[in-house]
Enzyme design. Structure first.
Site, short mmCIF file in Angstrom:
data_model
loop_
_atom_site.label_atom_id
_atom_site.label_comp_id
_atom_site.label_asym_id
_atom_site.label_seq_id
_atom_site.Cartn_x
_atom_site.Cartn_y
_atom_site.Cartn_z
N GLU A 23 -19.18 -9.11 12.04
CA GLU A 23 -17.63 -9.96 11.11
C GLU A 23 -17.94 -10.72 11.45
O GLU A 23 -19.00 -11.45 11.87
CB GLU A 23 -17.21 -9.38 11.58
CG GLU A 23 -17.00 -9.98 13.31
CD GLU A 23 -15.87 -9.02 14.07
OE1 GLU A 23 -15.82 -9.25 15.25
OE2 GLU A 23 -14.50 -9.78 13.45
N ASN A 350 -9.55 -1.23 12.95
CA ASN A 350 -10.35 -1.74 13.81
C ASN A 350 -9.03 -1.50 15.11
O ASN A 350 -8.17 -2.16 14.92
CB ASN A 350 -10.42 -3.45 13.89
CG ASN A 350 -11.60 -3.16 14.78
OD1 ASN A 350 -12.62 -3.08 15.19
ND2 ASN A 350 -11.13 -4.76 15.90
N GLU A 351 -10.17 -0.78 16.57
CA GLU A 351 -9.67 -1.11 17.07
C GLU A 351 -8.47 -0.66 17.50
O GLU A 351 -7.38 -1.02 18.27
CB GLU A 351 -9.54 -2.08 17.97
CG GLU A 351 -11.76 -2.45 18.24
CD GLU A 351 -11.84 -3.30 20.10
OE1 GLU A 351 -10.87 -4.09 20.05
OE2 GLU A 351 -12.87 -2.85 19.87
#
Ligand SMILES: O=S(=O)(O)O[C@H]1C[C@H](O)[C@@H](O)[C@@H]1CO
Length: 628
Positions: A23, A350-351
């Protein structure tokens, strides 16, 4: 310790086991892997008429520059320009410069591709005016220059030039300069937009990657590339989430976005660049789609998700769709890639374990739709496998863990006790980041690691032997974060560090390199290491059926050597083998001042159907012996 190895493999080592998570964090993309050398090249996502909007551009001498909202912008995506005031008096030379991303690495004889766009109101300056683009060293000595007439046509004009430094400067403190001479006339200005400088790129890809960083990553033979995040997928707000369609097509049509790590993302490294990169390194993309949750805590559920699901469908169709039936796929074809790219896995957010109230609804709404549209894809959940319960049942969970070297050394059996119920696991982010178990995310003074150490890398190696032993359900794993600028990072430690002209391979990088380059294709059970909370000695045994080799990986986290004896079940075992060892003082790191302090060392060792090996204190060893 005696280790008896079985001749019968228990499971395959999947080809996807070792890969990379990416990222844009700590300038890993803009200013790192993405080869653009000019920082703030297009004044994206900044407030015009502010000093900050100019950063890091500087005027030459007493020239006057400012970022303006252009009345005739280069494009709707790039509304801002840099305005250079042309004073009425006959100023000899005016201009401005850019110091790059904490410097610009330049090498004699290398051709750097410069480009810029300018606009001058018709007739506003003298016909003798000229424009020069140059590369200057730290003493403002010209290393390369290109001059061309400056035309007051009232229209945007693009200038391109190949700049070849006459010599290699003594440091990275170089700059990209734009100067205007003989621009006499009434008070006027020259507007500039999208100013760019590229070195030769990895595999010569247009708008491509920085070769030294690219080659460093390629050396680890990553099987997958997870992108675009990580936090940087999510956005602090819905409006600033990562949006695939803003990252494809001509650079002048890419607005950029306020990234989630404190700096503007140019999005010059966009979806198509990621996919070309996957092809260049023979990796498969593990691509994430936004899932209705922002870092700022906003969530979108139910039917309100429809436009975002439509956008995700377009994103996926850009990757694998049929140009004859899908506009995003036709766009891909028009950009030079009519064939679909490889894609098996799509990650949902994400997460996504900060919003238990709505994650089940968002997962269900999104995955019900996407799996109906793309039945061939596998969708990866990013919430906790321990709950909330999701439907449809996730086939894959992306598990993240940041902890201490000791945690990794003493928890390599995490997956041994996981129920084999058809679920598979992607260890998408893991790293030993601090020696302080009670404050892992603190400052270096509180135990946080600036760079990986020998102890952190050896601890990670222990954990990774557990992935090999459990590769029947752990199909992929990647250290995170992958890349970080040593000049400006929002997270440490990173697997690979870099500055404007160097790449720094960490101890953890070498552990990843050794696992990925000595994978084997099947796991051979052996005497199990101790699974105690004080375990220090961990190992795993794999076999390369093609090479008829047995590969033994040993992580010794103790401050003392470990005498080991291996008993191999093969009748024909070479009397010598290779041992590649990474070891050193537990707290030692590779740093910009000592980039090669800790590197793997390979030697020959005595081997045979039984042989002894002494694992050095705090070490990771890879033993390879021909056997069949
Ligand atoms: O602040 S954290 O949530 O710990 O950030 C971590 C987890 C997140 O997925 C990634 O972007 C980041 C570092 O790799």
């Amino acid at each position: 310790t005696t280790v008896t190895v079985s001749a019968t493999a228990s499971h395959a080592i999947p080809s996807t086991l070792w890969g990379m998570m990416f990222e844009d964090i700590s300038h890993s993309g803009d200013g790192g892997l993405y080869a653009e050398l000019i920082q703030n090249r297009a004044f994206q996502q900044v407030a015009p008429d502010t000093a900050a909007a100019l950063d890091p551009w500087v005027p030459l001498g007493d020239s006057q520059i400012s970022v303006v909202a252009d009345s005739v912008p280069l494009s709707s995506a790039l509304p801002n320009s840099l305005a250079l005031t042309v004073p009425a008096a006959s100023a000899t030379e005016i201009g401005f410069a850019n110091p790059g991303y904490f410097g610009i690495g330049l090498v004699k004889g290398t051709a750097y591709s410069a480009s810029l766009n300018y606009r001058v109101a018709a007739g506003a300056i003298s016909k003798q005016a000229s424009l020069t683009i140059s590369l200057l060293d730290q003493n403002n000595k010209t290393l390369a220059a290109f001059t061309t007439p400056l035309r007051a046509s009232g229209k945007w004009t693009e200038v391109t030039a190949s700049l070849v430094p006459s010599h290699t400067p003594p440091s990275n403190n170089n700059s990209f300069a734009v100067t205007v001479t003989n621009a006499r006339g009434a008070e006027s200005q020259v507007n500039f937009a999208l100013l760019s400088l590229f070195p030769p790129t990895f595999k010569g890809r247009a708008n491509g990657m920085r070769p030294d960083i690219a080659e460093t990553l390629a050396a680890n033979k990553p099987a997958f590339w997870r992108f675009p995040g990580g936090n940087n997928l999510e956005g602090q707000t819905v409006a600033t989430r990562w949006q695939w369609n803003n990252t494809v097509g001509p650079l002048k049509d890419r607005p950029g976005r306020v990234g989630d790590w404190g700096y503007v993302n140019t999005d010059g490294l966009g979806l198509l660049e990621y996919l070309h990169w996957c092809e260049d390194l023979d990796m498969e993309p593990y691509m994430a789609v936004w899932d209705g949750y922002t870092l700022g805590g906003t969530n979108i559920t139910g039917a309100a998700l429809d436009p975002y699901i439509a956008q995700a469908i377009d994103q996926i169709n850009f990757v694998i769709g049929d140009p004859a039936t899908s506009a995003p796929a036709a766009l891909r074809a028009s950009l030079g890639h009519p064939e679909p790219f490889t894609l098996h896995y799509v990650e949902i957010g994400n997460e996504d374990f900060f919003d238990d109230e709505t994650v089940a609804n968002r997962w269900n709404t999104i995955v019900t739709n996407l799996s109906a549209t793309f039945p061939q894809l596998t969708f990866m959940a990013t919430s906790l496998s321990s709950g909330p319960v999701l439907t449809p049942t996730p086939k894959v969970y992306d598990v993240h863990v940041y902890s201490s070297p000791t945690f990794f050394a003493t928890n390599s059996f995490l997956y041994d006790s996981v129920e084999r119920n058809g679920t598979h696991y992607f260890e998408g982010e893991y790293a030993a980041i601090s020696t302080n178990d009670s404050n892992l995310f603190g400052t270096p003074a509180e135990g946080r690691l600036l760079f990986p150490t020998v102890a952190s890398a050896v601890g990670e190696a222990a954990f990774m032997t557990g992935f090999e032993r459990n590769a029947d359900i752990v199909f992929s794993a990647s250290y995170a974060p992958l890349l970080g600028s040593v000049n400006d990072s929002q997270w440490t430690p990173n697997l690979v560090g870099f500055d404007a002209s160097n790449v720094y391979k960490s101890t953890s990088y070498y552990v990843q390199n050794l696992f990925a380059n000595n994978k084997g294709d099947e796991y051979l059970p052996s005497t199990l290491p101790s699974n105690s909370s004080t375990a220090t000695l961990l190992w795993s045994v794999t076999r390369s059926t093609a090479n008829k080799e047995v590969i033994i990986k040993i992580s010794n986290n103790a401050a003392t050597t470990e005498e080991m004896k291996f008993v191999l079940p093969f009748k024909d075992v070479s009397s010598t083998g290779s041992a590649t060892v990474l070891t050193g003082p537990a707290t030692a790191s590779n740093t910009p001042d000592a980039p090669d302090a800790i590197v793997p060392v390979t030697s020959r060792i005595k081997t045979g159907t039984t042989f002894e090996y002494t694992a050095p204190a705090v070490s990771f060893s890879v033993l390879v012996v021909s056997a069949h």
